[in-house]
Design an enzyme around this catalytic site. Structure first.
Site: not given
Ligand code: K1U
Ligand code: ZN
Length: 212
Positions: A78, A83, A123-124, A165-166, A169
Site C-alpha cells: 500500500g 508518503q 510501513c514504508l 493503515h493507509e 496516513h
Molecule cells: O503504507 C505503507 O507504508 C505500506 C505498508 C502497508 C502495510 C503493511 C502491513 C500492514 C499494513 C499496511 C507496506 O507495504 S510495508 C511492506 C510490506 O508489508 C510488504 C512488502 C512486500 C511484500 C509484502 C508486504
Molecule cells: Zn505506512
C-alpha cells in the site's frame, strides 16, 4: 557539483545510489522512472491532514501511476499520497500475490467497522520496524475511482488492515502512534541516525568526486 568527463554536465553518481542525489539526477529519475521519494518518520510532512480530491484530471492520473510504480518498486502492499509528499486524499493498495490487482481509493470513508484483528504491521515510512497493531477485521469503504465514480467495497483481514493503515496516513497518523512512546522514541532516534549517516556518506562521496 562535479562534471562529466566530456564536459556535458554533472558526473553520474556511483551506483547503487545512496543518500540524497544531486537535484538533476533526482529529477531525471522522477521523469523517466516515476518513482517518487517516500518520506520517512519523523518527517513533519507525514503529519499533514490531506485535502479532498476535487479534480479527476491528467495530473491526478499521473500521481496515481507514480504512486503505483513507487509502491511496487519499494516493495509495499500500500501507499498513501501523504508518503510521497502529495497532500490529497488518495491511497493505492495491492495485496495480490501476482502484484496485478491494484485498488485505488480516492476520498475514502469507512462506513462500517466490525471485529478485531491483531497484525504485525510495517510501513514504508518507518523502514525496518514492525509491530503489532489491533484494528477492525472487517470494514465497508466508500471511495471514488480514478474517474470520480463512487463505489463501495467490503474489505476483510489483510485488506481491511491495509485500508485502515493507509487511511491513517492521509489523516497524518502513523502506525507507530499506536505503540508506546518509549518504543516510538527509540525508532525515531534510530531513523534520525540512519538519515544523518546517509547524508554524511553522500557528502563524502561528493567531496571525493570533486577531488578527482
Ligand atoms: O503504507 C505503507 O507504508 C505500506 C505498508 C502497508 C502495510 C503493511 C502491513 C500492514 C499494513 C499496511 C507496506 O507495504 S510495508 C511492506 C510490506 O508489508 C510488504 C512488502 C512486500 C511484500 C509484502 C508486504
Ligand atoms: Zn505506512
Amino acid at each position: 557539483m562535479s562534471s562529466c568527463a566530456l564536459g556535458h554536465g554533472p558526473a553520474l553518481p556511483p551506483w547503487p545510489f545512496q543518500g540524497p542525489l544531486e537535484p538533476v539526477f533526482a529529477a531525471a529519475i522522477e521523469v523517466f522512472m516515476a518513482i517518487r521519494t517516500i518520506l520517512e518518520f519523523p518527517d513533519p510532512r507525514l503529519r499533514t491532514r490531506a485535502q479532498t480530491v476535487a479534480r479527476f484530471d491528467a495530473d491526478l492520473h499521473r500521481i496515481i501511476d507514480d504512486m503505483l510504480e513507487t509502491m511496487y518498486a519499494a516493495p509495499g502492499i500500500g501507499l498513501a499520497a501523504t508518503q510521497v509528499d502529495v497532500h490529497q486524499r488518495l491511497v493505492v493498495i495491492d495485496i495480490s500475490a501476482d502484484r496485478a490487482d491494484p485498488l485505488i481509493l480516492i476520498n475514502p470513508e469507512i462506513l462500517t467497522r466490525e471485529g478485531e484483528i491483531a497484525t504485525e504491521e510495517g510501513c514504508l515510512s518507518v523502514p525496518g520496524y514492525y509491530d503489532e497493531v489491533k484494528r477492525a477485521s472487517r470494514i465497508r469503504v466508500r471511495a471514488q475511482d480514478r474517474d470520480g465514480n463512487v463505489f463501495e467495497r467490503d474489505c476483510a483481514d489483510l485488506l481491511a488492515v491495509c485500508v485502515q493503515h493507509e487511511m491513517d496516513h492521509i489523516e497524518g497518523k502513523l502506525f507507530v502512534d499506536y505503540i508506546s512512546s518509549l518504543k516510538r522514541e527509540r525508532v525515531r532516534k534510530k531513523l534520525e541516525k540512519e538519515r544523518k549517516d546517509r547524508a554524511a556518506r553522500a557528502s563524502t562521496a561528493r567531496e571525493s568526486r570533486r577531488a578527482l
